[in-house]
Motif scaffolding. Sequence first.
Motif, short mmCIF file in Angstrom:
data_model
loop_
_atom_site.label_atom_id
_atom_site.label_comp_id
_atom_site.label_asym_id
_atom_site.label_seq_id
_atom_site.Cartn_x
_atom_site.Cartn_y
_atom_site.Cartn_z
N HIS A 86 2.73 7.25 16.80
CA HIS A 86 2.08 7.13 15.49
C HIS A 86 3.01 6.40 14.52
O HIS A 86 4.18 6.77 14.37
CB HIS A 86 1.74 8.52 14.95
CG HIS A 86 0.83 9.30 15.85
ND1 HIS A 86 -0.53 9.25 15.75
CD2 HIS A 86 1.10 10.13 16.89
CE1 HIS A 86 -1.07 10.03 16.67
NE2 HIS A 86 -0.10 10.57 17.39
N ARG A 87 2.47 5.40 13.86
CA ARG A 87 3.25 4.66 12.87
C ARG A 87 3.39 5.47 11.59
O ARG A 87 2.64 6.42 11.34
CB ARG A 87 2.58 3.31 12.57
CG ARG A 87 2.37 2.47 13.83
CD ARG A 87 1.66 1.17 13.51
NE ARG A 87 2.57 0.17 12.99
CZ ARG A 87 2.25 -0.70 12.05
NH1 ARG A 87 1.05 -0.68 11.50
NH2 ARG A 87 3.13 -1.61 11.64
N VAL A 88 4.35 5.09 10.76
CA VAL A 88 4.65 5.83 9.53
C VAL A 88 3.50 5.66 8.54
O VAL A 88 3.20 4.55 8.11
CB VAL A 88 5.97 5.33 8.91
CG1 VAL A 88 6.20 6.00 7.57
CG2 VAL A 88 7.14 5.59 9.86
N LYS A 89 2.85 6.76 8.21
CA LYS A 89 1.76 6.75 7.23
C LYS A 89 2.28 7.25 5.88
O LYS A 89 3.27 7.96 5.82
CB LYS A 89 0.62 7.65 7.71
CG LYS A 89 -0.16 7.07 8.89
CD LYS A 89 -1.34 7.97 9.22
CE LYS A 89 -2.18 7.38 10.34
NZ LYS A 89 -3.33 8.25 10.67
N PRO A 90 1.59 6.90 4.79
CA PRO A 90 0.33 6.14 4.72
C PRO A 90 0.51 4.63 4.68
O PRO A 90 -0.46 3.90 4.72
CB PRO A 90 -0.28 6.64 3.42
CG PRO A 90 0.90 6.88 2.54
CD PRO A 90 1.97 7.43 3.45
N ARG A 91 1.75 4.19 4.66
CA ARG A 91 2.00 2.76 4.46
C ARG A 91 1.59 1.92 5.66
O ARG A 91 1.08 0.80 5.51
CB ARG A 91 3.49 2.56 4.15
CG ARG A 91 3.93 1.14 3.89
CD ARG A 91 5.35 1.13 3.33
NE ARG A 91 6.26 1.91 4.13
CZ ARG A 91 6.93 1.44 5.19
NH1 ARG A 91 6.76 0.18 5.56
NH2 ARG A 91 7.76 2.21 5.86
N SER A 223 -3.37 -1.42 -4.85
CA SER A 223 -2.76 -0.46 -3.93
C SER A 223 -3.27 0.95 -4.18
O SER A 223 -3.41 1.41 -5.32
CB SER A 223 -1.24 -0.49 -4.07
OG SER A 223 -0.65 0.48 -3.24
N LEU A 224 -3.48 1.67 -3.07
CA LEU A 224 -3.93 3.05 -3.13
C LEU A 224 -2.78 4.04 -2.90
O LEU A 224 -2.98 5.25 -2.94
CB LEU A 224 -5.01 3.31 -2.07
CG LEU A 224 -6.29 2.47 -2.22
CD1 LEU A 224 -7.19 2.69 -1.00
CD2 LEU A 224 -7.03 2.83 -3.50
N ILE A 225 -1.59 3.49 -2.65
CA ILE A 225 -0.43 4.33 -2.43
C ILE A 225 0.66 3.97 -3.42
O ILE A 225 0.69 2.88 -3.97
CB ILE A 225 0.10 4.21 -0.98
CG1 ILE A 225 0.48 2.77 -0.66
CG2 ILE A 225 -0.94 4.70 0.01
CD1 ILE A 225 1.10 2.59 0.72
N ASP A 226 1.57 4.91 -3.64
CA ASP A 226 2.67 4.66 -4.59
C ASP A 226 3.72 3.77 -3.96
O ASP A 226 3.93 3.79 -2.77
CB ASP A 226 3.30 5.99 -5.01
CG ASP A 226 2.32 6.87 -5.79
OD1 ASP A 226 1.44 6.29 -6.47
OD2 ASP A 226 2.43 8.10 -5.69
#
Length: 226
Positions: A86-91, A223-226
Amino acid sequence: MSVSVSKSVFTYLKKLEKHNDRDWFGDNKPEFQTVQKEIKLFYNGVLDNLNAHDEIDKLKIFRIFRDVRFSKNKLPYKTHFSGSFHRVKPRLRGGYHIQIKPNNGSFIATGFWDPAPADLMRIRKEFEMDDSEIREIINEDSFKKTWGGFVGDEVKTAPRGFNKEDKAIDLIKKKQYIFIKKYTDAEVLDTNFITELSTSFKAIRPFFDYMSDVLTTDLNGVSLID
């Protein structure tokens, strides 16, 4: 990291397929433990190689025991080994999967197996708005040579709210966005197999980079993430 799959893995799995019962498994547990140790080393070698060009936050090696509670097939054991990265989420979005199975049943897979409803809608809306970038990525010669085309489930005509005549309907109607690459037993046993996996997984990155950008922004590109 250079680690290979030995013939003993396939030998054990073939025997397990012929004797798929708890008594045989228990009597031959030392052989299973030896093979399991080798498989863990192999998957962790793949993890090291992936982290050389990607960011993986989790490796999950699935257990050999089958969940038979809701299955008509009551055989207690799987006849393959498998694991996911699994890749690093949420990025970062997307993931990698490897199945090791004798009689040419081995494969690797990448993509989106079961996107959340909100993610699936976001992907479809992106394709409805502009399908040129995704087509450029998946139709690039070296990409297609490595991964071929999408596989997975899709709706028959068009999802609710979408026009079945849309020029991107072939992409919009998909429910999964998966790529699969199969391998023969000889290819899996080759000492360069782990390097081949790293090369193939690296080739998927343009697709993952694009999809990660889509799934971390709204339709306006915010962007939806910080």
